[in-house]
Scaffold this active site. Structure first.
Site, short mmCIF file in Angstrom:
data_model
loop_
_atom_site.label_atom_id
_atom_site.label_comp_id
_atom_site.label_asym_id
_atom_site.label_seq_id
_atom_site.Cartn_x
_atom_site.Cartn_y
_atom_site.Cartn_z
N GLU A 11 0.79 -1.18 -0.23
CA GLU A 11 0.27 -0.04 0.12
C GLU A 11 0.92 1.31 0.00
O GLU A 11 1.86 1.34 0.88
CB GLU A 11 -1.09 -0.05 1.24
CG GLU A 11 -1.91 1.12 1.20
CD GLU A 11 -2.88 1.03 2.52
OE1 GLU A 11 -2.71 0.06 3.43
OE2 GLU A 11 -3.52 1.97 2.62
N ARG B 41 5.08 -13.24 9.89
CA ARG B 41 5.92 -11.99 9.79
C ARG B 41 7.20 -11.99 10.13
O ARG B 41 7.42 -13.01 11.32
CB ARG B 41 5.12 -11.14 10.71
CG ARG B 41 4.47 -9.98 10.20
CD ARG B 41 3.70 -8.95 10.84
NE ARG B 41 4.00 -7.72 10.44
CZ ARG B 41 3.24 -7.14 9.69
NH1 ARG B 41 2.43 -8.07 8.89
NH2 ARG B 41 3.64 -6.06 9.24
N LYS C 192 4.59 0.92 10.16
CA LYS C 192 4.62 1.85 9.20
C LYS C 192 4.23 3.29 10.03
O LYS C 192 4.87 4.23 9.73
CB LYS C 192 3.91 1.77 7.93
CG LYS C 192 4.93 1.19 6.69
CD LYS C 192 4.00 1.38 5.57
CE LYS C 192 3.27 0.06 5.20
NZ LYS C 192 2.48 0.36 3.85
P1 ATP Z 1 1.98 -1.78 8.14
O1 ATP Z 1 0.87 -2.54 8.86
O2 ATP Z 1 3.06 -1.32 8.97
O3 ATP Z 1 1.30 -0.58 7.34
P2 ATP Z 1 1.72 -3.33 5.96
O4 ATP Z 1 2.07 -4.98 6.23
O5 ATP Z 1 0.10 -3.62 6.17
O6 ATP Z 1 2.56 -2.70 7.06
P3 ATP Z 1 1.61 -3.14 3.05
O7 ATP Z 1 2.25 -2.21 2.31
O8 ATP Z 1 0.22 -3.80 3.04
O9 ATP Z 1 2.40 -2.85 4.63
O10 ATP Z 1 2.73 -4.52 2.74
C1 ATP Z 1 3.00 -5.09 1.50
C2 ATP Z 1 3.25 -6.66 1.91
O11 ATP Z 1 4.40 -6.66 2.61
C3 ATP Z 1 2.09 -7.32 2.51
O12 ATP Z 1 2.01 -8.52 1.78
C4 ATP Z 1 2.87 -7.49 4.02
O13 ATP Z 1 2.28 -8.79 4.30
C5 ATP Z 1 4.26 -7.93 3.58
N1 ATP Z 1 4.77 -7.11 4.98
C6 ATP Z 1 4.72 -6.27 5.73
N2 ATP Z 1 5.51 -6.29 6.72
C7 ATP Z 1 6.26 -7.57 6.90
C8 ATP Z 1 6.75 -8.24 7.75
N3 ATP Z 1 7.33 -7.89 8.99
N4 ATP Z 1 7.29 -9.41 7.49
C9 ATP Z 1 6.74 -10.03 6.23
N5 ATP Z 1 6.19 -9.47 5.43
C10 ATP Z 1 5.46 -8.03 5.60
MG MG Z 2 -1.26 -3.64 4.68
#
Ligand code: ATP
Ligand code: MG
Length: 603
Positions: free
Chosen positions: A60, A305, A315
């Protein structure tokens, strides 16, 4: 089928085994690909999908990528590469409020920097979920016409109250049994801006008593008047993430939709939605609707994760660090963002190696930060050129120099660029009457086991000569301002007499006459707690006050022409990178990436 060659042995990764099995069974072999994302008819018009698997990385665009994302990027792009498939980069930009072009650009840059490409057979597989808004809306009408979705006019409070909880089943909305034609009219009014934000939502009609709360008629569309970074004001209704994401995957012909564990409970809805959209339907009035999506549908798979000790990967919290000025920006070298890690000096290959070595499992894992540092050292050790630097300089005067050689004599010295890579050649510098040494390489009164400079002791100036310390000079406050020593002639490294004098200590140095003044940023962990994200404490209270120390010292003259973003091992000190923004040839700035694994000589 099974035309692919089995990938070489890699760390445990259940997804790899799953894909191998599915390819062997030909699960996705019949899929067609219309050359671009699209619905069932679009793909049916194309040939067999040339990609045996399609994966995607779907960020995102609401912030910068961090080390957790790197894990997901390397997993998805890595699996696609290993199985001869494609990985799409898709911006999940269905939420108009928090998304910005700045983040889109930064994400593109960092995925490229990590070394991945979304190009295959001349096609750029870079997609935006917002370009599927038309289809998503069309699919919503399809569900409404089939009686599988309805417009709910309860207030948000009523909806929440009627959803129930883990122990109580939900209650049906009074709007749940409205006729499809009425729902369709209402949905169109929503789309046409005839209702206020939040006045009603479109919901799937599944099961208000389901033990899985995500199946209790989840919302599909909401009314939200907002400027969208790509579609502007064209829409005043926006799809919910849980509705949009499966559709995005299906339109793009994704085979394996890999996400983190918190989405596990969403999987039944993912499957429900795609199954409904991939089947034809006969309506009560006899009209036949064609299937909207191709079969077989993509499948969602969850993995644990990545959590890294001493690091925050939310984020929202990273944004707070930036906005509140705790760090200099998203690319501050202490940040776990990819932009920060790059500026800190991390290499793409070290991050890829780290991602690969940590595998993929079905549980959330905590990885010690030292694993990431270890991957970096393993990457840099065999290739980083060596150099000498003095970070906390103290002047060493070779008092007998003039007498032996004449004050202006410069003794040429050289050292291998890399001790294990002789083909990289030698670097040169000179020894003269005064050199800079580390302040803590001198002790007026040596502690037990200290073998470096103290009155009466002999040490080797690395790649230079042996010197014998005779004393020091002090200022009025008693602070040591210079160390005094005599140089022992005929002891130069590499010369016949080099071994004639035995010493227990060797120290690094740079000549006062040819050293280059430099700034060093010495970084340490940003947080003092191993899990700054966990527990009650505010992460702000756990910030390490000494996470950045800036000192001024010297480097050897071979670095005079160094450009920005180059890495060295400064002997005894660790790995450093010239800062990609602040470094100038005439005013060098080096960031410490990490120390050496094993301390230098004892003492
Ligand atoms: P936040 O919740 O901090 O905004 P997010 O996971 O929602 O982070 P996205 O931009 O939606 O952020 O993430 C893109 C991809 O990266 C998703 O498929 C998510 O599952 C993966 N991802 C994010 N953080 C991790 C992590 N710590 N370990 C593995 N994969 C991750
Ligand atoms: Mg997300």
């Amino acid at each position: 089928m099974s035309a692919h060659t089995p990938p070489p042995a890699k760390p445990a990764n259940f997804l790899r085994s799953l894909i191998e099995r599915e390819l062997h069974d030909g699960v996705y072999a019949q899929r067609r690909w219309g050359g671009s994302p699209g619905d069932a008819a679009h793909h049916a018009a194309g040939g067999k999908d040339p990609a045996p698997v399609r994966l995607r990385f779907p960020p995102e665009p609401n912030g910068y990528l961090h080390i957790g994302h790197a894990k997901s990027i390397c997993l998805n792009f890595g699996l696609a590469r290993d199985f001869g498939g494609v990985c799409h980069l898709r911006f999940d930009d269905t939420n108009p409020e928090k998304e910005e072009q700045e983040y889109v650009d930064a994400i593109v840059e960092m995925v490229h920097w990590l070394g991945w490409s979304w190009q295959a057979n001349g096609t750029e597989h870079l997609y935006y979920a917002s370009s599927y808004f038309d289809f998503m809306y069309h699919a919503a009408e399809f569900l409404v016409e089939r009686g599988l979705a309805y417009v709910d006019e309860q207030t948000p409070e009523e909806m929440r109250a009627n959803r129930g909880d883990f122990t109580t089943p939900g209650r049906d909305s009074p709007w749940r049994d409205r006729a499809p034609a009425d729902n369709l009219a209402r949905l169109r009014e929503m789309r046409d801006g005839r209702h206020a934000d939040g006045a009603m939502v479109l919901r799937a009609k599944i099961d208000m008593a389901s033990p899985n709360i995500n199946l209790r008629d989840p919302a599909l569309y909401r009314i939200k008047r907002a400027q969208h970074h790509a579609t502007g004001e064209r829409w005043c209704i926006y799809p919910m993430y849980t509705y949009a994401h499966p559709i995005e995957d299906a339109l793009e012909n994704i085979t394996h939709s890999i996400c983190t564990l918190e989405f596990e409970d969403q999987r039944p809805f993912y499957d429900w939605l795609l199954a409904r959209l991939a089947e034809p339907a006969t309506l009560a009035d006899g009209r036949v609707l064609d299937a909207l999506l191709q079969s077989p549908a993509p499948k969602q798979h969850e993995f644990g994760r990545l959590n890294l000790s001493y690091v925050i990967t939310s984020k929202r919290k990273l944004k707070a660090l930036v906005d509140e000025g705790h760090v200099s920006g998203w690319d501050d070298p202490r940040m776990p963002t990819l932009a920060g890690l790059r500026r800190r000096g991390y290499t793409p290959s070290a991050i890829r190696k780290f991602a690969e070595d940590t595998g993929a499992s079905k549980t959330n894992v905590w990885i010690d930060y030292s694993v990431l540092e270890g991957a970096l050292r393993a990457d840099l050790e065999p290739q980083a050129p060596r150099a000498m630097a003095v970070l906390d300089p103290l002047r060493l005067k070779l008092v007998n120099w003039s007498e032996l050689y004449g004050f202006s004599h410069r003794e040429p010295c050289n050292a291998p660029v890399h001790p294990q890579q002789p083909e990289l050649g030698l670097r040169g510098f000179t020894l003269g009457p005064e050199v800079w040494v580390e302040r803590d390489d001198f002790a007026e009164v040596p502690a037990k086991g200290f073998f470096r400079l103290f009155p009466g002791n002999k040490v080797r100036l690395k790649y230079g000569m042996v010197v014998e310390c005779t004393g020091c000079e002090k200022d009025a406050e008693g602070r040591v301002t210079a160390v005094l020593a005599n140089v022992l002639p005929d002891t130069k490294s590499g010369s016949a007499g080099a071994d004639a004098v035995k010493v227990k200590g060797t120290i690094t140095w740079v000549g006062v006459h040819d050293a280059l003044g430099a700034t060093f940023n010495l970084y340490d962990r940003l947080f003092t707690a191993a899990q700054p994200d966990a527990g009650e404490a505010d992460f702000r209270g756990l910030l390490n006050p000494d996470s950045r120390r800036t000192v001024h010292g010297f480097v050897e003259p071979s670095l005079a022409s160094a450009g920005a973003d180059q890495r060295w091992q400064f002997e005894r000190h660790g790995y450093f990178v010239s800062d990609r923004l602040d470094h100038r040839a005439k005013a060098p700035v080096f960031n410490r990436i990490t120390g050496l694994k094993d301390g230098w000589a004892k003492g």
